[in-house]
Design a protein around this motif. Sequence first.
Motif, PDB file in Angstrom:
ATOM      1  N   VAL A 186      -4.247  -2.844  -6.316  1.00 49.84           N
ATOM      2  CA  VAL A 186      -4.771  -2.836  -7.904  1.00 49.84           C
ATOM      3  C   VAL A 186      -3.615  -3.220  -8.790  1.00 49.84           C
ATOM      4  O   VAL A 186      -3.715  -3.608  -9.906  1.00 49.84           O
ATOM      5  CB  VAL A 186      -5.273  -1.343  -8.276  1.00 49.84           C
ATOM      6  CG1 VAL A 186      -6.595  -1.213  -7.383  1.00 49.84           C
ATOM      7  CG2 VAL A 186      -4.259  -0.249  -8.359  1.00 49.84           C
ATOM      8  N   ASP A 187      -2.230  -3.054  -8.566  1.00 46.38           N
ATOM      9  CA  ASP A 187      -1.305  -3.419  -9.196  1.00 46.38           C
ATOM     10  C   ASP A 187      -0.135  -4.058  -8.670  1.00 46.38           C
ATOM     11  O   ASP A 187       0.932  -3.493  -8.482  1.00 46.38           O
ATOM     12  CB  ASP A 187      -0.866  -2.317 -10.127  1.00 46.38           C
ATOM     13  CG  ASP A 187       0.062  -2.670 -11.277  1.00 46.38           C
ATOM     14  OD1 ASP A 187       0.524  -3.937 -11.276  1.00 46.38           O
ATOM     15  OD2 ASP A 187       0.154  -1.637 -12.001  1.00 46.38           O
ATOM     16  N   ARG A 223     -10.268   1.913  -2.832  1.00 41.06           N
ATOM     17  CA  ARG A 223     -10.285   0.474  -3.205  1.00 41.06           C
ATOM     18  C   ARG A 223      -8.986  -0.155  -3.339  1.00 41.06           C
ATOM     19  O   ARG A 223      -9.031  -1.378  -2.745  1.00 41.06           O
ATOM     20  CB  ARG A 223     -10.930   0.375  -4.703  1.00 41.06           C
ATOM     21  CG  ARG A 223     -11.210  -1.174  -4.880  1.00 41.06           C
ATOM     22  CD  ARG A 223     -11.954  -1.082  -6.378  1.00 41.06           C
ATOM     23  NE  ARG A 223     -11.255  -0.759  -7.609  1.00 41.06           N
ATOM     24  CZ  ARG A 223     -11.651   0.643  -8.104  1.00 41.06           C
ATOM     25  NH1 ARG A 223     -12.597   1.120  -7.884  1.00 41.06           N
ATOM     26  NH2 ARG A 223     -11.017   0.990  -9.029  1.00 41.06           N
ATOM     27  N   SER A 224      -7.952   0.793  -3.698  1.00 42.08           N
ATOM     28  CA  SER A 224      -6.817  -0.136  -3.569  1.00 42.08           C
ATOM     29  C   SER A 224      -6.188  -0.142  -1.987  1.00 42.08           C
ATOM     30  O   SER A 224      -5.106  -1.324  -1.898  1.00 42.08           O
ATOM     31  CB  SER A 224      -5.861   0.876  -4.214  1.00 42.08           C
ATOM     32  OG  SER A 224      -4.404   0.089  -4.329  1.00 42.08           O
ATOM     33  N   TRP A 281      -4.693   8.833  -9.667  1.00 45.81           N
ATOM     34  CA  TRP A 281      -5.861   7.701  -9.211  1.00 45.81           C
ATOM     35  C   TRP A 281      -7.042   8.754  -9.013  1.00 45.81           C
ATOM     36  O   TRP A 281      -6.917   9.698  -8.263  1.00 45.81           O
ATOM     37  CB  TRP A 281      -5.661   6.806  -8.287  1.00 45.81           C
ATOM     38  CG  TRP A 281      -4.774   5.668  -8.778  1.00 45.81           C
ATOM     39  CD1 TRP A 281      -4.590   5.281 -10.081  1.00 45.81           C
ATOM     40  CD2 TRP A 281      -4.331   4.675  -8.015  1.00 45.81           C
ATOM     41  NE1 TRP A 281      -3.778   4.086 -10.027  1.00 45.81           N
ATOM     42  CE2 TRP A 281      -3.551   3.607  -8.749  1.00 45.81           C
ATOM     43  CE3 TRP A 281      -4.059   4.324  -6.606  1.00 45.81           C
ATOM     44  CZ2 TRP A 281      -2.731   2.433  -8.402  1.00 45.81           C
ATOM     45  CZ3 TRP A 281      -3.634   3.264  -6.216  1.00 45.81           C
ATOM     46  CH2 TRP A 281      -3.083   2.452  -6.751  1.00 45.81           C
ATOM     47  N   THR A 309       0.710  -1.209   0.049  1.00 50.43           N
ATOM     48  CA  THR A 309      -0.091   0.099   0.026  1.00 50.43           C
ATOM     49  C   THR A 309       0.917   1.244  -0.061  1.00 50.43           C
ATOM     50  O   THR A 309       0.438   2.276  -0.695  1.00 50.43           O
ATOM     51  CB  THR A 309      -1.034  -0.145   1.135  1.00 50.43           C
ATOM     52  OG1 THR A 309      -1.656  -1.314   1.352  1.00 50.43           O
ATOM     53  CG2 THR A 309      -1.855   1.301   1.335  1.00 50.43           C
ATOM     54  N   ARG A 332     -10.805   4.906  -6.905  1.00 48.91           N
ATOM     55  CA  ARG A 332      -9.661   3.609  -7.129  1.00 48.91           C
ATOM     56  C   ARG A 332      -8.649   3.783  -5.782  1.00 48.91           C
ATOM     57  O   ARG A 332      -8.131   2.646  -5.427  1.00 48.91           O
ATOM     58  CB  ARG A 332      -9.045   4.209  -8.258  1.00 48.91           C
ATOM     59  CG  ARG A 332      -8.129   2.977  -8.576  1.00 48.91           C
ATOM     60  CD  ARG A 332      -7.491   3.025 -10.274  1.00 48.91           C
ATOM     61  NE  ARG A 332      -6.794   2.014 -10.536  1.00 48.91           N
ATOM     62  CZ  ARG A 332      -6.401   2.058 -11.566  1.00 48.91           C
ATOM     63  NH1 ARG A 332      -6.172   2.706 -12.294  1.00 48.91           N
ATOM     64  NH2 ARG A 332      -5.501   0.674 -11.973  1.00 48.91           N
ATOM     65  N   SER A 333      -8.378   5.036  -5.120  1.00 49.45           N
ATOM     66  CA  SER A 333      -7.326   5.186  -4.009  1.00 49.45           C
ATOM     67  C   SER A 333      -8.102   4.184  -3.116  1.00 49.45           C
ATOM     68  O   SER A 333      -7.166   3.426  -2.250  1.00 49.45           O
ATOM     69  CB  SER A 333      -6.972   6.466  -3.923  1.00 49.45           C
ATOM     70  OG  SER A 333      -6.523   7.194  -4.972  1.00 49.45           O
ATOM     71  N   TYR A 352      -7.985  -3.854  -1.863  1.00 53.75           N
ATOM     72  CA  TYR A 352      -7.577  -4.736  -2.906  1.00 53.75           C
ATOM     73  C   TYR A 352      -6.576  -4.100  -3.616  1.00 53.75           C
ATOM     74  O   TYR A 352      -6.874  -3.400  -4.768  1.00 53.75           O
ATOM     75  CB  TYR A 352      -8.841  -5.119  -3.494  1.00 53.75           C
ATOM     76  CG  TYR A 352      -9.973  -5.543  -2.751  1.00 53.75           C
ATOM     77  CD1 TYR A 352      -9.985  -7.060  -2.433  1.00 53.75           C
ATOM     78  CD2 TYR A 352     -10.849  -4.810  -2.352  1.00 53.75           C
ATOM     79  CE1 TYR A 352     -11.000  -7.403  -1.463  1.00 53.75           C
ATOM     80  CE2 TYR A 352     -12.132  -5.396  -1.554  1.00 53.75           C
ATOM     81  CZ  TYR A 352     -12.112  -6.635  -1.108  1.00 53.75           C
ATOM     82  OH  TYR A 352     -12.756  -7.264  -0.408  1.00 53.75           O
TER      83      TYR A 352
END
Length: 275
Positions: A126-127, A120-121, A113, A103, A117-118, A124
């Motif tokens: 994202v990359d 959510r990451s 982002w 993270t 999306r921030s 989970y």
Amino acid sequence: MQLSLEGVSARHPAARSGSAAALRDCSLQLAAGEAVAVIGPSGAGKTTLLHTAALALAPSAGTLRLDGVEPWALSRGALQRQRGRLFLAPQAPPLPPRQRVITAVLAGRLPQWSLARSLRSLFYPVDIAAAHAALARFDLADKLFERVDRLSGGERQRVGLARALLAPASLWLVDEPLSALDPTRAARAIDTLVDEAAARGVTLLASLHHVEMALSRFPRIVGLRAGVIEFDLPAAEVTPDRLARLYAHHEDELSGPAPEAAPLAPPVPVAMQCR
């Protein structure tokens, strides 16, 4: 990204209002894709210079331009977008202790982002592959899912540097990136930063206490003392005489990284008695 400072003065980030400027009448130009090291004794103004270039500090005098634009003359939103094009790696990266390493590294991508999306990451990532690859460049691939508070100081510092490889920035500002690293990892870390910046066309400005490392890895050296630029020269022209004057009364700081330790000899058996 081009960076231009003309007659810039600024106070240290932790200085009280009204205190003397830590950076005085500084003029400095960096071309896009250039790599420059800043050296000088403690208290020279290196951190203030980097924070000013990172738009974390507004100059108290003079003009700063990025690609010809004066960011402090922009609207708040436009100024924030300019900050998103920069990456500042402080000497002690502010990493939340309970945060996972993955993270912390992916936080380098936050400027590009959305808020959704921030968030959510955080739960989970994202990359994962990109974070793993960035950490691998700094010998930290095995720490991907560790908590930050379980890392050593040197590991935290390298996590902070790995963020740069994921940041959508065209100017990297790196403050004393080797202070907590052993000589071997310090050399690898600075080589990674210089090589990656060159490959991406990123402008790199780094402050270093390791003078020998600066001279061997950077083509251009800026010598800073008491908030004033004493010299701005190709590395080959930075003579021992110039260094002696720059570090006058701070000679203990004028040293390169310690030599690599020799391999340890096999331990000698020792008979012991326990009572």
